[in-house]
Design an enzyme around this catalytic site. Sequence first.
Site, PDB file in Angstrom:
ATOM      1  N   PRO A  98      20.595  36.038  24.524  1.00  0.00           N
ATOM      2  CA  PRO A  98      20.158  37.341  25.008  1.00  0.00           C
ATOM      3  C   PRO A  98      18.685  37.369  25.398  1.00  0.00           C
ATOM      4  O   PRO A  98      17.825  37.046  24.585  1.00  0.00           O
ATOM      5  CB  PRO A  98      20.412  38.267  23.814  1.00  0.00           C
ATOM      6  CG  PRO A  98      21.236  37.491  22.857  1.00  0.00           C
ATOM      7  CD  PRO A  98      20.960  36.059  23.124  1.00  0.00           C
ATOM      8  N   GLU A  99      18.418  37.712  26.633  1.00  0.00           N
ATOM      9  CA  GLU A  99      17.063  37.975  27.102  1.00  0.00           C
ATOM     10  C   GLU A  99      17.027  39.460  27.462  1.00  0.00           C
ATOM     11  O   GLU A  99      17.971  40.178  27.158  1.00  0.00           O
ATOM     12  CB  GLU A  99      16.740  37.091  28.320  1.00  0.00           C
ATOM     13  CG  GLU A  99      16.984  35.606  28.052  1.00  0.00           C
ATOM     14  CD  GLU A  99      16.694  34.706  29.243  1.00  0.00           C
ATOM     15  OE1 GLU A  99      15.832  35.084  30.057  1.00  0.00           O
ATOM     16  OE2 GLU A  99      17.309  33.648  29.350  1.00  0.00           O
TER      17      GLU A  99
END
Length: 291
Positions: A2-3
Site C-alpha cells: 500500500p502506497e
Amino acid sequence: MPELPEVEVTRRRIEPLLVGRRIRQLETTGDSYLFLTSPVQLRRGLRGRRVEFLGRRGKYLVSNLEGGSRLIVHLGMTGQLFGAGASSVRLLSATARASLVPEEQRGFRPDAHTHLHFRFEDGAPDVYFRDVRKFGKILLLASGESHPRLERLGADALDVTGELLFAATRGRRVAIKSFLLDQTVVTGIGNIYADEALHRARVRPTRRAARVTRAESDRIAVEVRNVLERAIETGGTSIRDYVTPDGSDGGFQDERRVYARQGEPCLVCDAPVRRIVVGQRGTHYCPRCQR
DNA sequence: ACCGCACCCTGAGCGC
DNA sequence: TGCGCTCAGGGTGCGG
C-alpha cells in the site's frame, strides 16, 4: 504494497463503515511489533468511543474519535482494513484460501493474522484489520498528543510541486528515487509509483537528487500527481498482496510502464526495461527514455 | 547533516 | 513431496 493510492482507496471505502459508528468492543491479537499502543490500552481506549472522522496523512490513516483521541493505522506491506461483507476468497492468500470450506468463503472469518476486530453498537457490520507480515502500525493518541512518526512527514504527494522538489533536492547526494521514497519531504510515494513517475518524467532513478534540474523537477512533480491520481481512480495496484477493501483487484497494474516489467519492451521506445537495486529497493527503468 | 544498511515479518517461489 | 534458501519491501534507527 500500500502506497498513497491504496491507502486513499481504503480510506474512501472504510469511511462509511466507521464514521458515525460507536465502537462497542474491540478484539485484538496478543502484543507484537505492530502495536505501538499495547493491545490492552487499545481495547480500553476505544471501547464506547464514537468515530467522528477518517482522514489520511501520507500512507497513514488517521481516525478522529469522540473526545479528541486519534487512532492511527499504517498498512505497512500487507495490512488490510475491510468490512465484514468482504470475501475471504479474495482477501486471503492462495494457500489460506485453499483450506477454506465453501461456507467460509462467503463472509470473512477472523484468522491468526486478523489483529483488530471492531464491533459496533446498533449492529453495523464489523470491521477488521489484517496484516500477515506485521509491518503495519497501530497507534492510539490521546487528545492533543502527537507522535514523531507523524510530525516527521512532509507534504502530501498529491500536492507536490516542482518548486518544492527543486528546492528540497539542492545539496542532496542521494539518488532521486531514494529521495522520493524518503517521507520527510514528500509523503505517500512508495516503490511502485516512484518508478512509474520517474519513467513518465524521463529521469533516471539513480540520478543524484542535486543534479535534477528545475525543468525535471516540474516534470517529476506533475507525473507523481498524475500517476497517484490515476491509481486512485483505478482502485490502486494489485501486484503482490494488495486487494481493495471489498476484496477486488485494483486496476493500475495494467497501466504500469516499468514496475516489475524487467526484460519486457519499454512501452514508449521498445528498449528492454532494466531492473537494478537502488537504496535496497528493486528499481525499474528504461535505459533509453530515462537519462 | 547526510547516507547506507540491518532489521522487523511471513509466504511464495525456486532449486535440489 | 518436501526441505531450506532467497526475495519482497515501509519505515526506523544506528553507525560511519
